[in-house]
Write an enzyme that holds these catalytic residues in place. Structure first.
Site, PDB file in Angstrom:
ATOM      1  N   HIS A  83      -6.668  25.230 -19.986  1.00 39.04           N
ATOM      2  CA  HIS A  83      -6.905  26.640 -20.287  1.00 39.04           C
ATOM      3  C   HIS A  83      -6.382  26.683 -21.535  1.00 39.04           C
ATOM      4  O   HIS A  83      -5.212  26.083 -22.008  1.00 39.04           O
ATOM      5  CB  HIS A  83      -6.337  27.426 -19.429  1.00 39.04           C
ATOM      6  CG  HIS A  83      -6.686  28.959 -19.381  1.00 39.04           C
ATOM      7  ND1 HIS A  83      -6.414  29.678 -20.381  1.00 39.04           N
ATOM      8  CD2 HIS A  83      -7.706  29.449 -18.812  1.00 39.04           C
ATOM      9  CE1 HIS A  83      -7.045  30.845 -20.084  1.00 39.04           C
ATOM     10  NE2 HIS A  83      -7.975  30.969 -19.488  1.00 39.04           N
ATOM     11  N   ASP A 135     -12.311  28.558 -12.605  1.00 42.16           N
ATOM     12  CA  ASP A 135     -13.544  27.988 -12.390  1.00 42.16           C
ATOM     13  C   ASP A 135     -13.617  26.950 -11.368  1.00 42.16           C
ATOM     14  O   ASP A 135     -14.645  26.535 -10.919  1.00 42.16           O
ATOM     15  CB  ASP A 135     -14.249  27.460 -13.655  1.00 42.16           C
ATOM     16  CG  ASP A 135     -14.273  28.806 -14.469  1.00 42.16           C
ATOM     17  OD1 ASP A 135     -13.667  28.915 -15.500  1.00 42.16           O
ATOM     18  OD2 ASP A 135     -15.114  29.951 -14.137  1.00 42.16           O
TER      19      ASP A 135
HETATM   20  C1  SDX Z   1     -12.436  30.222 -18.636  1.00 45.71           C
HETATM   21  O1  SDX Z   1      -9.791  32.266 -22.544  1.00 45.71           O
HETATM   22  C2  SDX Z   1      -9.736  32.642 -21.437  1.00 45.71           C
HETATM   23  O2  SDX Z   1      -9.169  33.353 -20.846  1.00 45.71           O
HETATM   24  C3  SDX Z   1     -10.968  31.833 -20.631  1.00 45.71           C
HETATM   25  C4  SDX Z   1     -11.146  32.386 -19.173  1.00 45.71           C
HETATM   26  C5  SDX Z   1     -11.451  33.942 -18.779  1.00 45.71           C
HETATM   27  O3  SDX Z   1     -10.975  34.185 -17.867  1.00 45.71           O
HETATM   28  O4  SDX Z   1     -12.096  34.245 -19.821  1.00 45.71           O
HETATM   29  O5  SDX Z   1     -10.040  32.013 -18.477  1.00 45.71           O
HETATM   30  C6  SDX Z   1     -12.197  31.713 -18.347  1.00 45.71           C
HETATM   31  O6  SDX Z   1     -13.136  29.983 -19.764  1.00 45.71           O
HETATM   32  C7  SDX Z   1     -11.662  29.176 -18.257  1.00 45.71           C
HETATM   33  C8  SDX Z   1     -11.622  27.587 -18.825  1.00 45.71           C
HETATM   34  C9  SDX Z   1     -13.094  27.222 -18.053  1.00 45.71           C
HETATM   35  N1  SDX Z   1     -13.343  25.943 -19.061  1.00 45.71           N
HETATM   36  C10 SDX Z   1     -13.194  24.806 -18.073  1.00 45.71           C
HETATM   37  O7  SDX Z   1     -12.695  24.718 -16.976  1.00 45.71           O
HETATM   38  C11 SDX Z   1     -13.871  23.576 -19.119  1.00 45.71           C
HETATM   39  C12 SDX Z   1     -12.881  22.354 -19.063  1.00 45.71           C
HETATM   40  N2  SDX Z   1     -11.760  22.640 -19.521  1.00 45.71           N
HETATM   41  C13 SDX Z   1     -11.763  22.288 -21.278  1.00 45.71           C
HETATM   42  O8  SDX Z   1     -12.947  22.517 -21.785  1.00 45.71           O
HETATM   43  C14 SDX Z   1     -10.310  22.931 -21.850  1.00 45.71           C
HETATM   44  O9  SDX Z   1      -9.217  22.780 -21.014  1.00 45.71           O
HETATM   45  C15 SDX Z   1     -10.667  24.490 -22.416  1.00 45.71           C
HETATM   46  C16 SDX Z   1     -11.863  24.469 -23.152  1.00 45.71           C
HETATM   47  C17 SDX Z   1     -10.454  25.426 -21.487  1.00 45.71           C
HETATM   48  C18 SDX Z   1      -9.243  24.538 -23.390  1.00 45.71           C
HETATM   49  O10 SDX Z   1      -9.694  23.512 -24.319  1.00 45.71           O
HETATM   50  P1  SDX Z   1      -8.461  23.043 -25.457  1.00 45.71           P
HETATM   51  O11 SDX Z   1      -7.567  24.347 -25.998  1.00 45.71           O
HETATM   52  O12 SDX Z   1      -8.818  21.877 -26.242  1.00 45.71           O
HETATM   53  O13 SDX Z   1      -7.379  22.541 -24.119  1.00 45.71           O
HETATM   54  P2  SDX Z   1      -6.007  22.295 -24.510  1.00 45.71           P
HETATM   55  O14 SDX Z   1      -5.467  22.758 -25.668  1.00 45.71           O
HETATM   56  O15 SDX Z   1      -5.205  22.934 -23.202  1.00 45.71           O
HETATM   57  O16 SDX Z   1      -6.112  20.829 -24.313  1.00 45.71           O
HETATM   58  C19 SDX Z   1      -4.708  19.875 -24.453  1.00 45.71           C
HETATM   59  C20 SDX Z   1      -5.223  18.442 -24.369  1.00 45.71           C
HETATM   60  C21 SDX Z   1      -6.314  18.187 -25.368  1.00 45.71           C
HETATM   61  O17 SDX Z   1      -6.137  16.821 -25.545  1.00 45.71           O
HETATM   62  P3  SDX Z   1      -5.487  16.433 -26.933  1.00 45.71           P
HETATM   63  O18 SDX Z   1      -6.848  16.856 -28.014  1.00 45.71           O
HETATM   64  O19 SDX Z   1      -4.390  17.217 -27.218  1.00 45.71           O
HETATM   65  O20 SDX Z   1      -5.297  14.631 -26.934  1.00 45.71           O
HETATM   66  O21 SDX Z   1      -5.897  18.380 -22.921  1.00 45.71           O
HETATM   67  C22 SDX Z   1      -7.442  17.899 -22.935  1.00 45.71           C
HETATM   68  C23 SDX Z   1      -7.682  18.206 -24.406  1.00 45.71           C
HETATM   69  O22 SDX Z   1      -8.660  17.149 -24.980  1.00 45.71           O
HETATM   70  N3  SDX Z   1      -7.877  18.597 -22.114  1.00 45.71           N
HETATM   71  C24 SDX Z   1      -8.589  18.036 -20.884  1.00 45.71           C
HETATM   72  C25 SDX Z   1      -9.083  19.179 -20.482  1.00 45.71           C
HETATM   73  N4  SDX Z   1      -8.799  20.331 -20.795  1.00 45.71           N
HETATM   74  C26 SDX Z   1      -8.180  19.807 -21.980  1.00 45.71           C
HETATM   75  N5  SDX Z   1      -8.899  16.477 -20.885  1.00 45.71           N
HETATM   76  C27 SDX Z   1      -9.560  16.641 -19.523  1.00 45.71           C
HETATM   77  N6  SDX Z   1     -10.025  17.495 -19.034  1.00 45.71           N
HETATM   78  C28 SDX Z   1      -9.889  18.768 -19.266  1.00 45.71           C
HETATM   79  N7  SDX Z   1     -10.351  19.814 -18.517  1.00 45.71           N
END
Ligand code: SDX
Length: 393
Positions: free
Chosen positions: A270, A328
């Site tokens: 998140h 989700d």
């Molecule tokens: C919602 O904003 C909101 O409030 C949204 C929401 C709402 O109520 O409106 O809460 C609803 O959208 C929830 C999120 C739903 N999306 C997913 O579940 C999709 C899978 N999650 C990811 O795509 C990701 O976690 C995000 C998009 C949610 C966040 O993306 P970020 O900002 O890149 O994540 P982060 O900064 O926390 O990442 C830190 C690290 C990164 O690696 P590095 O670049 O530091 O090496 O963790 C990795 C990311 O690549 N990472 C994951 C991951 N999520 C982040 N690796 C594997 N699996 C994952 N799900």
């Protein structure tokens, strides 16, 4: 220096806004709507009361609540011409495509609530959106499965009405399962608002130009559709179905950790929560209640989800990156058990988030210091240069 242009290193591109509506503490996993913990609202309140709280800042008195429910209920029908609008779509159109279009089309019908400088018109537009999104969502579902639209019934509560509009058929009576209606109401509360997420920021930016509220909410629906945002519930269920069994989990955990693999665990991570999403815990509880109610408590997908969560929460990659299940992760299993196809999951998210979107839009519109949104940029393109005629290129 980028070419001829220099930029002030002190320049900050983060756009932020002040709001009194929702508070999130991402490190502690805290979510408050107007100061009330999400856990208390989900367990003791209901969605229409929560929509009133988000819009007006206080829990309604019994009289205010009765008036609010009465007025929302009597806005649940849509103009009959809108029903004909659906006929233009192919039956296999994604329900989110139909929802984006039909919400925007509300602007063509309700001219008496598009003048945003009129407080009464702003209120009527907000009520119409909260009232009509379930009807449009149910119509999008019915159209996708070739069944006739079902009109709302005023004696039913908000989620019972929605379930009936989705699952009733003319040939027989439909009896709403009160456990499912209550579960869906709690799911709507969990999804109602979430501070300045991507789709809410979209609604605010669209609203800052003075666009009518129906067009602004249509823009929010469009943004929510993305798999990184509201589309994650559909993607998370597809991922769990692809994993299929507990034995396959390690392979997918490895893929999620592999930087060369674009695969991410859908429903994990998140932008703000670096702790367990409080909504995910409540979602898991609701998931168990629904599976029990429909006789699917042994759903293998739930085993896969719980084992995947257990493994990920004990894996150093996810611990170090502070990746936890988000709202989700369990919602897809729950909605599938209720009878919804995956294509409707984000539609349901949009129905619920409309309460937050209209509250955030109203707060922005009523802020006297509000100006049109204009995110700044850091220019990193080419420096000024002379045109080259085509015969010299
Ligand atoms: C919602 O904003 C909101 O409030 C949204 C929401 C709402 O109520 O409106 O809460 C609803 O959208 C929830 C999120 C739903 N999306 C997913 O579940 C999709 C899978 N999650 C990811 O795509 C990701 O976690 C995000 C998009 C949610 C966040 O993306 P970020 O900002 O890149 O994540 P982060 O900064 O926390 O990442 C830190 C690290 C990164 O690696 P590095 O670049 O530091 O090496 O963790 C990795 C990311 O690549 N990472 C994951 C991951 N999520 C982040 N690796 C594997 N699996 C994952 N799900």
């Amino acid at each position: 220096q980028t070419g001829m242009f220099t930029y002030d290193p002190g320049f900050t591109s983060t756009a932020s806004c002040e709001s009194e509506i929702t508070y999130i503490d991402g490190d502690k996993g805290v979510l408050l709507y107007r100061g009330y913990p999400i856990e208390q609202l989900a367990e003791q309140g209901d969605f229409l009361e929560t929509s009133y709280l988000l819009l007006y800042g206080e829990l309604p008195t019994p009289a205010q609540r009765a008036d609010w429910v009465h007025r929302i209920t009597r806005h649940t029908m849509v103009h009959e011409q809108l029903a004909r609008f659906f006929q233009g779509f192919r039956r296999d159109a994604h329900p989110m495509a139909v929802l984006v279009a039909s919400v925007g089309a509300l602007s063509a019908f309700y001219h008496d609530s598009t003048n945003i400088s009129e407080p009464k018109q702003r209120m009527v537009a907000s009520m119409r959106l909260i009232a009509k999104l379930p009807t449009l969502a149910a119509m999008a579902y019915k159209y996708s499965i070739g069944q006739p639209f079902v009109y709302p019934k005023n004696e039913l509560d908000y989620t019972s009405n929605f379930l009936r509009m989705c699952f009733a058929v003319p040939c027989e009576d439909y009896k709403v399962n009160p456990v499912l209606a209550r579960a869906l109401d709690q799911i709507f509360i969990l999804h109602a608002d979430h501070e300045q997420n991507a789709s809410t920021s979209t609604v605010r930016l669209a609203g800052s130009s003075g666009a009518n509220p129906f067009a602004c909410i249509a823009a929010g629906v469009a943004c929510l559709w993305g798999p990184a945002h509201g589309g994650a519930n559909e993607a998370a269920l597809k991922m769990l179905e692809e994993i299929g069994s507990v034995d396959n989990i390690p392979k997918y955990i490895a893929r999620a950790k592999d930087k060369n693999d674009s695969f991410r665990l859908m429903g994990f991570g998140h932008r703000v929560y670096k702790n367990y999403d409080p909504r995910a815990k409540l979602m898991q509880k609701t998931c168990h209640a629904v599976l029990e109610a429909v006789g699917k408590k042994d759903d293998p997908l739930l085993d896969v989800a719980m084992e995947l969560e257990h493994i990920a929460l004990h894996d150093e990659y996810f611990i170090e990156k502070k990746l936890y299940p988000n709202i989700d992760f369990y919602s897809g299993i729950t909605l599938k058990a209720m009878g919804f196809p995956t294509s409707m999951f984000t539609v349901l998210f949009a129905v619920a988030r409309t309460a937050g979107w209209v509250a955030q839009w109203k707060e922005m519109i009523e802020d006297p210091s509000q100006k049109i949104g204009r995110p700044r940029q850091l220019y990193t393109g080419a420096a000024e240069r002379l045109y080259v005629p085509i015969d010299q290129r």
